[in-house]
Design an enzyme around this catalytic site. Sequence first.
Site, short mmCIF file in Angstrom:
data_model
loop_
_atom_site.label_atom_id
_atom_site.label_comp_id
_atom_site.label_asym_id
_atom_site.label_seq_id
_atom_site.Cartn_x
_atom_site.Cartn_y
_atom_site.Cartn_z
N LEU A 174 3.24 -1.66 -4.83
CA LEU A 174 3.63 -1.76 -3.42
C LEU A 174 4.67 -2.87 -3.29
CD1 LEU A 174 0.09 -1.62 -1.75
CD2 LEU A 174 1.86 0.14 -1.54
N ASP A 175 5.64 -2.70 -2.39
CA ASP A 175 6.61 -3.77 -2.20
C ASP A 175 5.93 -4.96 -1.52
OD1 ASP A 175 6.82 -3.59 0.72
OD2 ASP A 175 7.91 -1.73 0.40
N ALA A 176 6.61 -6.08 -1.50
CA ALA A 176 6.00 -7.32 -1.02
C ALA A 176 5.57 -7.23 0.44
CB ALA A 176 6.97 -8.49 -1.20
#
Length: 257
Positions: free
Chosen positions: A102-104
Amino acid sequence: MALERLQKILARAGLGSRRECEEMIRQGRVTVNGVPAHLGVRADPERDDIRVDGRPVKIPPLMGFALYKPRGVLSDPMPGSSSPTVYDLVPPVRPLYVVGRLDARSEGLILLINDGELAHRLTHPRYEHPKVYHVLVEGRPEAETLERWRRGIFLDGRRTRPAKVRVIRYEGTHTWLEVEMREGKKRQIRRIAARLGHPVRRLIRIRIGPVTLGRLKPGQWRPLTEQELRQLRSLKAEKSPRSRPRRAEQRSAAQKG
Protein backbone atom coordinates in the site's frame (compact mmCIF):
# COMPACT_ATOMS: atom_id res chain seq x y z
CA MET A 1 6.60 -35.36 -6.87
CA ALA A 2 6.30 -31.61 -6.39
CA LEU A 3 9.44 -30.52 -8.21
CA GLU A 4 10.70 -26.96 -7.83
CA ARG A 5 13.72 -25.07 -9.09
CA LEU A 6 16.55 -25.57 -6.66
CA GLN A 7 17.22 -21.85 -6.18
CA LYS A 8 13.57 -21.34 -5.19
CA ILE A 9 13.85 -24.05 -2.55
CA LEU A 10 17.02 -22.50 -1.14
CA ALA A 11 15.42 -19.05 -1.08
CA ARG A 12 12.35 -20.46 0.74
CA ALA A 13 14.73 -21.92 3.30
CA GLY A 14 15.96 -18.39 4.04
CA LEU A 15 19.42 -18.87 2.54
CA GLY A 16 19.30 -15.70 0.46
CA SER A 17 17.66 -14.17 -2.57
CA ARG A 18 17.19 -16.33 -5.66
CA ARG A 19 20.23 -14.72 -7.27
CA GLU A 20 22.34 -15.41 -4.20
CA CYS A 21 21.12 -19.01 -4.19
CA GLU A 22 21.92 -19.36 -7.89
CA GLU A 23 25.47 -18.25 -7.09
CA MET A 24 25.71 -20.92 -4.37
CA ILE A 25 24.75 -23.52 -6.98
CA ARG A 26 27.33 -22.19 -9.47
CA GLN A 27 30.01 -22.37 -6.79
CA GLY A 28 29.32 -26.08 -6.30
CA ARG A 29 28.17 -25.64 -2.71
CA VAL A 30 24.83 -27.40 -3.24
CA THR A 31 24.16 -31.15 -3.56
CA VAL A 32 20.95 -33.09 -4.22
CA ASN A 33 20.97 -36.68 -3.02
CA GLY A 34 24.75 -36.52 -2.78
CA VAL A 35 25.25 -35.26 -6.36
CA PRO A 36 26.64 -31.74 -7.01
CA ALA A 37 23.81 -29.60 -8.37
CA HIS A 38 23.80 -27.25 -11.33
CA LEU A 39 21.45 -24.50 -12.46
CA GLY A 40 18.28 -25.94 -13.92
CA VAL A 41 18.04 -28.80 -11.43
CA ARG A 42 14.62 -29.37 -9.90
CA ALA A 43 14.00 -31.16 -6.63
CA ASP A 44 11.29 -32.09 -4.15
CA PRO A 45 12.17 -30.54 -0.77
CA GLU A 46 10.03 -33.11 1.04
CA ARG A 47 11.75 -36.15 -0.50
CA ASP A 48 15.17 -35.17 -1.76
CA ASP A 49 18.26 -34.71 0.41
CA ILE A 50 19.31 -31.13 -0.34
CA ARG A 51 22.46 -29.79 1.30
CA VAL A 52 24.48 -26.56 1.24
CA ASP A 53 28.11 -26.90 2.34
CA GLY A 54 27.16 -30.35 3.64
CA ARG A 55 24.38 -29.07 5.90
CA PRO A 56 20.79 -30.25 5.28
CA VAL A 57 18.37 -27.63 3.94
CA LYS A 58 15.16 -27.39 5.93
CA ILE A 59 12.08 -25.56 4.68
CA PRO A 60 10.39 -23.76 7.58
CA PRO A 61 6.62 -24.28 7.92
CA LEU A 62 4.43 -21.57 6.45
CA MET A 63 3.83 -18.73 8.90
CA GLY A 64 3.07 -15.06 8.79
CA PHE A 65 1.29 -12.02 10.15
CA ALA A 66 -1.74 -9.93 9.35
CA LEU A 67 -0.91 -6.26 9.94
CA TYR A 68 -2.97 -3.07 9.94
CA LYS A 69 -0.57 -0.71 8.16
CA PRO A 70 -1.15 2.85 9.41
CA ARG A 71 -0.91 5.87 7.16
CA GLY A 72 2.63 7.21 6.90
CA VAL A 73 4.23 3.76 7.15
CA LEU A 74 6.02 2.38 4.08
CA SER A 75 5.35 -1.09 2.70
CA ASP A 76 9.04 -1.48 1.77
CA PRO A 77 12.27 0.14 2.94
CA MET A 78 13.41 3.00 0.69
CA PRO A 79 17.10 3.94 0.36
CA GLY A 80 17.85 7.07 2.38
CA SER A 81 14.40 7.17 3.98
CA SER A 82 13.97 7.36 7.76
CA SER A 83 10.24 6.59 7.59
CA PRO A 84 9.07 3.48 9.46
CA THR A 85 8.19 0.38 7.43
CA VAL A 86 5.84 -2.53 8.02
CA TYR A 87 8.87 -4.60 9.10
CA ASP A 88 9.26 -2.28 12.10
CA LEU A 89 5.77 -3.22 13.32
CA VAL A 90 5.98 -7.04 13.37
CA PRO A 91 8.33 -9.51 15.11
CA PRO A 92 11.83 -9.71 13.54
CA VAL A 93 11.27 -12.97 11.65
CA ARG A 94 13.27 -13.54 8.47
CA PRO A 95 12.60 -14.06 5.69
CA LEU A 96 9.30 -12.19 5.44
CA TYR A 97 7.67 -11.15 2.18
CA VAL A 98 5.04 -8.42 1.85
CA VAL A 99 1.70 -9.33 0.27
CA GLY A 100 -0.37 -6.39 -0.88
CA ARG A 101 1.76 -3.26 -0.79
CA LEU A 102 0.00 0.00 0.00
CA ASP A 103 1.24 3.52 -0.65
CA ALA A 104 2.16 5.68 2.33
CA ARG A 105 -1.19 7.51 2.32
CA SER A 106 -3.23 4.28 2.37
CA GLU A 107 -3.89 2.01 5.31
CA GLY A 108 -5.26 -1.37 6.21
CA LEU A 109 -4.46 -5.03 5.74
CA ILE A 110 -1.02 -6.19 4.67
CA LEU A 111 0.23 -9.76 4.97
CA LEU A 112 3.82 -10.71 5.73
CA ILE A 113 4.63 -14.38 5.10
CA ASN A 114 7.81 -16.45 4.90
CA ASP A 115 7.10 -18.02 1.49
CA GLY A 116 8.25 -15.84 -1.39
CA GLU A 117 6.53 -17.89 -4.11
CA LEU A 118 3.20 -17.77 -2.31
CA ALA A 119 3.63 -14.03 -1.74
CA HIS A 120 4.11 -13.61 -5.50
CA ARG A 121 0.98 -15.65 -6.26
CA LEU A 122 -1.11 -13.62 -3.83
CA THR A 123 0.18 -10.35 -5.24
CA HIS A 124 0.26 -10.94 -9.00
CA PRO A 125 -3.02 -10.02 -10.76
CA ARG A 126 -2.62 -13.07 -13.02
CA TYR A 127 -3.93 -15.25 -10.18
CA GLU A 128 -7.00 -13.07 -9.60
CA HIS A 129 -7.10 -13.19 -5.80
CA PRO A 130 -9.62 -10.57 -4.62
CA LYS A 131 -8.73 -7.59 -2.50
CA VAL A 132 -11.43 -5.53 -0.81
CA TYR A 133 -11.21 -1.86 0.20
CA HIS A 134 -13.32 0.69 2.03
CA VAL A 135 -12.83 4.00 0.26
CA LEU A 136 -13.98 7.47 1.32
CA VAL A 137 -14.43 9.70 -1.74
CA GLU A 138 -15.43 13.30 -2.21
CA GLY A 139 -19.00 13.94 -3.27
CA ARG A 140 -21.81 11.48 -3.95
CA PRO A 141 -21.11 9.41 -7.08
CA GLU A 142 -24.10 8.89 -9.33
CA ALA A 143 -25.24 5.39 -10.34
CA GLU A 144 -23.88 5.90 -13.86
CA THR A 145 -20.46 6.87 -12.44
CA LEU A 146 -20.31 3.75 -10.28
CA GLU A 147 -21.30 1.62 -13.27
CA ARG A 148 -18.41 3.07 -15.27
CA TRP A 149 -16.07 2.08 -12.44
CA ARG A 150 -17.55 -1.44 -12.37
CA ARG A 151 -17.09 -1.91 -16.12
CA GLY A 152 -13.56 -0.51 -16.08
CA ILE A 153 -11.98 2.66 -17.46
CA PHE A 154 -8.82 3.27 -19.45
CA LEU A 155 -5.59 3.79 -17.50
CA ASP A 156 -2.21 3.82 -19.20
CA GLY A 157 -3.85 2.82 -22.47
CA ARG A 158 -5.63 -0.26 -21.07
CA ARG A 159 -9.06 -0.81 -19.65
CA THR A 160 -9.06 -1.79 -15.99
CA ARG A 161 -10.65 -5.12 -15.20
CA PRO A 162 -14.25 -5.22 -13.93
CA ALA A 163 -14.66 -4.46 -10.23
CA LYS A 164 -17.41 -4.69 -7.65
CA VAL A 165 -18.33 -1.25 -6.29
CA ARG A 166 -21.15 -0.43 -3.89
CA VAL A 167 -22.12 2.45 -1.62
CA ILE A 168 -21.71 1.71 2.10
CA ARG A 169 -22.96 5.02 3.49
CA TYR A 170 -22.85 8.77 3.07
CA GLU A 171 -20.84 10.94 5.43
CA GLY A 172 -21.80 14.59 4.95
CA THR A 173 -20.67 15.54 1.46
CA HIS A 174 -18.51 12.41 1.17
CA THR A 175 -19.29 8.76 0.38
CA TRP A 176 -17.90 5.49 1.72
CA LEU A 177 -17.60 2.86 -1.00
CA GLU A 178 -16.66 -0.80 -0.88
CA VAL A 179 -14.46 -1.80 -3.81
CA GLU A 180 -13.47 -5.37 -4.65
CA MET A 181 -10.88 -5.82 -7.37
CA ARG A 182 -8.62 -8.54 -8.77
CA GLU A 183 -5.82 -6.45 -10.16
CA GLY A 184 -3.52 -3.85 -8.67
CA LYS A 185 -2.07 -1.18 -10.90
CA LYS A 186 -0.12 1.44 -9.00
CA ARG A 187 -2.51 3.69 -7.03
CA GLN A 188 -5.32 2.28 -9.19
CA ILE A 189 -8.25 3.12 -6.92
CA ARG A 190 -7.03 6.66 -6.34
CA ARG A 191 -6.50 7.22 -10.06
CA ILE A 192 -9.90 5.82 -11.07
CA ALA A 193 -11.74 7.83 -8.42
CA ALA A 194 -9.96 11.03 -9.45
CA ARG A 195 -10.70 10.34 -13.13
CA LEU A 196 -14.38 9.94 -12.29
CA GLY A 197 -14.41 13.24 -10.38
CA HIS A 198 -14.46 11.86 -6.83
CA PRO A 199 -10.95 12.04 -5.32
CA VAL A 200 -10.11 9.64 -2.50
CA ARG A 201 -9.94 11.08 1.01
CA ARG A 202 -9.22 7.80 2.80
CA LEU A 203 -8.47 4.25 1.66
CA ILE A 204 -8.52 1.17 3.93
CA ARG A 205 -7.94 -2.37 2.70
CA ILE A 206 -10.04 -4.89 4.66
CA ARG A 207 -9.39 -8.21 2.88
CA ILE A 208 -6.74 -10.05 0.88
CA GLY A 209 -7.95 -13.40 -0.46
CA PRO A 210 -9.24 -15.40 2.54
CA VAL A 211 -7.68 -13.12 5.19
CA THR A 212 -9.62 -10.20 6.67
CA LEU A 213 -8.56 -7.19 8.71
CA GLY A 214 -11.03 -8.02 11.46
CA ARG A 215 -10.68 -5.96 14.63
CA LEU A 216 -7.06 -4.91 14.16
CA LYS A 217 -6.34 -1.26 14.82
CA PRO A 218 -3.64 0.83 13.06
CA GLY A 219 -0.23 -0.56 13.94
CA GLN A 220 -1.57 -3.82 15.40
CA TRP A 221 -0.72 -7.28 14.05
CA ARG A 222 -1.70 -10.88 14.70
CA PRO A 223 -0.33 -14.27 13.61
CA LEU A 224 -2.18 -15.89 10.74
CA THR A 225 -4.42 -18.67 12.02
CA GLU A 226 -4.01 -22.33 11.07
CA GLN A 227 -7.18 -22.11 9.00
CA GLU A 228 -5.88 -19.06 7.12
CA LEU A 229 -2.55 -20.81 6.53
CA ARG A 230 -4.35 -23.88 5.14
CA GLN A 231 -6.38 -21.65 2.82
CA LEU A 232 -3.23 -19.86 1.66
CA ARG A 233 -1.44 -23.18 1.03
CA SER A 234 -4.34 -24.31 -1.15
CA LEU A 235 -4.00 -21.15 -3.26
CA LYS A 236 -0.40 -22.08 -4.05
CA ALA A 237 -1.51 -25.17 -5.95
CA GLU A 238 -4.08 -23.32 -8.06
CA LYS A 239 -3.41 -22.61 -11.71
CA SER A 240 -3.67 -19.10 -13.04
CA PRO A 241 -7.19 -18.55 -14.45
CA ARG A 242 -5.59 -16.78 -17.41
CA SER A 243 -3.60 -19.90 -18.24
CA ARG A 244 -6.75 -22.02 -18.62
CA PRO A 245 -8.20 -22.49 -22.13
CA ARG A 246 -11.16 -20.28 -22.89
CA ARG A 247 -14.51 -22.01 -23.30
CA ALA A 248 -14.56 -21.35 -27.02
CA GLU A 249 -11.10 -22.88 -27.36
CA GLN A 250 -12.22 -25.86 -25.29
CA ARG A 251 -15.28 -26.38 -27.50
CA SER A 252 -13.15 -26.11 -30.61
CA ALA A 253 -10.66 -28.61 -29.26
CA ALA A 254 -13.48 -31.00 -28.37
CA GLN A 255 -14.94 -30.74 -31.86
CA LYS A 256 -11.57 -31.40 -33.43
CA GLY A 257 -11.08 -34.39 -31.12
